[in-house]
Design a protein around this motif. Structure first.
Motif, PDB file in Angstrom:
ATOM      1  N   UNK A  91       0.851  -1.185   0.000  1.00  0.00           N
ATOM      2  CA  UNK A  91       0.000   0.000   0.000  1.00  0.00           C
ATOM      3  C   UNK A  91       0.885   1.233   0.000  1.00  0.00           C
ATOM      4  N   UNK A  92       0.283   2.411   0.108  1.00  0.00           N
ATOM      5  CA  UNK A  92       1.054   3.659   0.122  1.00  0.00           C
ATOM      6  C   UNK A  92       0.229   4.759   0.769  1.00  0.00           C
ATOM      7  N   UNK A  93       0.907   5.770   1.256  1.00  0.00           N
ATOM      8  CA  UNK A  93       0.257   6.982   1.723  1.00  0.00           C
ATOM      9  C   UNK A  93       1.174   8.157   1.416  1.00  0.00           C
ATOM     10  N   UNK A  94       0.613   9.337   1.366  1.00  0.00           N
ATOM     11  CA  UNK A  94       1.389  10.545   1.073  1.00  0.00           C
ATOM     12  C   UNK A  94       1.277  11.532   2.231  1.00  0.00           C
ATOM     13  N   UNK A  95       2.246  12.426   2.306  1.00  0.00           N
ATOM     14  CA  UNK A  95       2.278  13.417   3.375  1.00  0.00           C
ATOM     15  C   UNK A  95       2.695  14.759   2.788  1.00  0.00           C
ATOM     16  N   UNK A  96       2.325  15.809   3.490  1.00  0.00           N
ATOM     17  CA  UNK A  96       2.567  17.166   3.016  1.00  0.00           C
ATOM     18  C   UNK A  96       3.535  17.883   3.948  1.00  0.00           C
ATOM     19  N   UNK A  97       4.472  18.617   3.348  1.00  0.00           N
ATOM     20  CA  UNK A  97       5.322  19.556   4.081  1.00  0.00           C
ATOM     21  C   UNK A  97       4.958  20.946   3.586  1.00  0.00           C
ATOM     22  N   UNK A  98       4.447  21.780   4.476  1.00  0.00           N
ATOM     23  CA  UNK A  98       3.877  23.067   4.064  1.00  0.00           C
ATOM     24  C   UNK A  98       4.344  24.170   5.004  1.00  0.00           C
ATOM     25  N   UNK A  99       5.213  25.030   4.480  1.00  0.00           N
ATOM     26  CA  UNK A  99       5.660  26.226   5.200  1.00  0.00           C
ATOM     27  C   UNK A  99       5.316  27.426   4.315  1.00  0.00           C
ATOM     28  N   UNK A 100       4.127  27.990   4.497  1.00  0.00           N
ATOM     29  CA  UNK A 100       3.672  29.043   3.583  1.00  0.00           C
ATOM     30  C   UNK A 100       4.387  30.378   3.798  1.00  0.00           C
ATOM     31  N   UNK A 101       4.285  31.236   2.793  1.00  0.00           N
ATOM     32  CA  UNK A 101       4.774  32.605   2.911  1.00  0.00           C
ATOM     33  C   UNK A 101       3.832  33.397   3.820  1.00  0.00           C
ATOM     34  N   UNK A 102       4.335  34.401   4.551  1.00  0.00           N
ATOM     35  CA  UNK A 102       5.730  34.858   4.563  1.00  0.00           C
ATOM     36  C   UNK A 102       6.637  33.867   5.287  1.00  0.00           C
ATOM     37  N   UNK A 103       7.778  33.650   4.711  1.00  0.00           N
ATOM     38  CA  UNK A 103       8.650  32.570   5.165  1.00  0.00           C
ATOM     39  C   UNK A 103       9.447  32.962   6.397  1.00  0.00           C
ATOM     40  N   UNK A 104       9.618  31.994   7.291  1.00  0.00           N
ATOM     41  CA  UNK A 104      10.528  32.200   8.404  1.00  0.00           C
ATOM     42  C   UNK A 104      11.959  32.054   7.888  1.00  0.00           C
ATOM     43  N   UNK A 105      12.953  32.551   8.615  1.00  0.00           N
ATOM     44  CA  UNK A 105      14.337  32.542   8.120  1.00  0.00           C
ATOM     45  C   UNK A 105      14.829  31.169   7.681  1.00  0.00           C
ATOM     46  N   UNK A 106      14.470  30.112   8.407  1.00  0.00           N
ATOM     47  CA  UNK A 106      14.955  28.778   8.040  1.00  0.00           C
ATOM     48  C   UNK A 106      14.453  28.360   6.672  1.00  0.00           C
ATOM     49  N   UNK A 107      13.238  28.745   6.332  1.00  0.00           N
ATOM     50  CA  UNK A 107      12.686  28.412   5.014  1.00  0.00           C
ATOM     51  C   UNK A 107      13.415  29.195   3.931  1.00  0.00           C
ATOM     52  N   UNK A 108      13.689  30.467   4.207  1.00  0.00           N
ATOM     53  CA  UNK A 108      14.416  31.265   3.214  1.00  0.00           C
ATOM     54  C   UNK A 108      15.815  30.699   2.985  1.00  0.00           C
ATOM     55  N   UNK A 109      16.474  30.295   4.064  1.00  0.00           N
ATOM     56  CA  UNK A 109      17.807  29.693   3.923  1.00  0.00           C
ATOM     57  C   UNK A 109      17.731  28.410   3.102  1.00  0.00           C
ATOM     58  N   UNK A 110      16.713  27.589   3.381  1.00  0.00           N
ATOM     59  CA  UNK A 110      16.529  26.363   2.603  1.00  0.00           C
ATOM     60  C   UNK A 110      16.295  26.693   1.136  1.00  0.00           C
ATOM     61  N   UNK A 111      15.442  27.691   0.867  1.00  0.00           N
ATOM     62  CA  UNK A 111      15.119  28.044  -0.517  1.00  0.00           C
ATOM     63  C   UNK A 111      16.364  28.504  -1.271  1.00  0.00           C
ATOM     64  N   UNK A 112      17.206  29.286  -0.620  1.00  0.00           N
ATOM     65  CA  UNK A 112      18.445  29.737  -1.270  1.00  0.00           C
ATOM     66  C   UNK A 112      19.299  28.545  -1.649  1.00  0.00           C
TER      67      UNK A 112
END
Length: 303
Positions: free
Chosen positions: A228-249
């Motif tokens: 079988x299988x299942x899916x999961x979501x990772x969601x950090x919406x804008x405005x982004x916290x610093x860690x998300x911006x660092x990841x995006x860079x």
């Protein structure tokens, strides 16, 4: 986002994973909430004091989540398998820091055992089995013979044990459609360039074997049941916290690197501006970047 299989400092896929360790750890931090839910789901039906194997432990995010989940249900053993010493050490350190000490003694409710090994050359059953759960996230597609790798992981299971493959899902996204520089739709073109790079990476890998089927078919073909299988979501919406911006860079830097020769000059120019800390368009200061991705976990049980 998740854990990645490493088989040497420069691995079978030609990627220097040691240089990407900081990015792996940053992604693990951002994925932590989703990964904890997955870990609890995977261990809740295991027998008492189970052995769980994390193959390609990457940034250590799942290693920590497994230790926490096993601690909550009375203990067990977590075996971490990787072949890049720096990556393995980082994951083991994170996992051990999450282990619970009893009465301030060095005896933990969860034992962490790191194993330095290349699963393209060594059998998991010989180094980590028998296991009640094997977790392998974004690992198998970096190995030369993917079907054989799945078969080898299945062989490492104890009867009734589960193999959980974190493969597939949806591409991580972090950029708005129109960034105000260059042509709109840069994220889609980066994803296309990465897909072309991935095909070439697989083709250039020594002893590479194509896998012309879905992961559920592979799990069934190697003898697992209750697939079988299942899916999961990772969601950090804008405005982004610093860690998300660092990841995006760092993510866009990597996409620009692997897709450089597949992108139009105008896109390369836009990327130069987006990655320049002195440019007004720098991603690290934008409030409209985000992190949105969906991963899929494929499950099969050994009869």
């Amino acid at each position: 986002m998740g854990t990645v299989w490493c088989v040497a400092a420069h691995t079978h896929d030609g990627i220097d994973w040691t240089s990407r360790l900081a990015s792996l750890r940053r992604a693990a931090e951002l994925d932590a909430d989703a990964i904890r839910v997955i870990a609890r789901r995977l261990v809740r039906t295991l027998p008492d004091n189970p052995t769980v194997v994390d193959v390609g432990c990457g940034g250590g995010g799942m290693a920590v989540a497994l230790v926490e989940s096993l601690t909550a249900r009375g203990g067990g053993t977590v075996v971490l398998v990787d072949a890049v010493p720096e990556v393995l050490d980082a994951a083991a350190t994170a996992a051990r820091s999450a282990a619970t000490y009893e009465n301030d003694t060095p005896t933990t409710t969860v034992r962490v055992r790191p194993v330095l090994a290349d699963l393209a050359a060594e059998r998991p059953a010989d180094i980590a089995g028998p296991a009640h759960l094997v977790w392998a996230s974004r690992v198998v597609h970096h190995l030369p013979d993917q079907r054989q790798a799945v078969a080898d992981l299945a062989d490492a299971l104890a009867p009734g044990g589960w193999l959980a493959l974190g493969e597939g899902g949806l591409e991580s996204r972090c950029l708005p459609w129109d960034l105000g520089i260059g042509e709109p739709g840069l994220q889609d073109r980066l994803a296309h360039a990465r897909a072309e790079w991935f095909v070439r990476m697989r083709e250039s890998m020594p002893d590479s074997v194509r896998l012309p089927a879905g992961w559920n078919t592979v799990l069934t073909d190697v003898g697992l049941v209750d697939v079988t299988a299942f899916s999961y979501l990772v969601d950090h919406p804008a405005p982004a916290k610093p860690a998300v911006r660092e990841w995006a860079v760092r993510q866009v830097e990597w996409l620009a690197e692997v897709g450089a020769d597949r992108l139009h000059a105008a896109d390369r120019h836009a990327l130069t501006r987006l990655l320049d800390p002195d440019d007004a368009a720098y991603l690290g200061r934008r409030d409209d970047v985000f992190l949105l991705s969906a991963g899929t976990v494929h499950l099969g049980r050994k009869p």
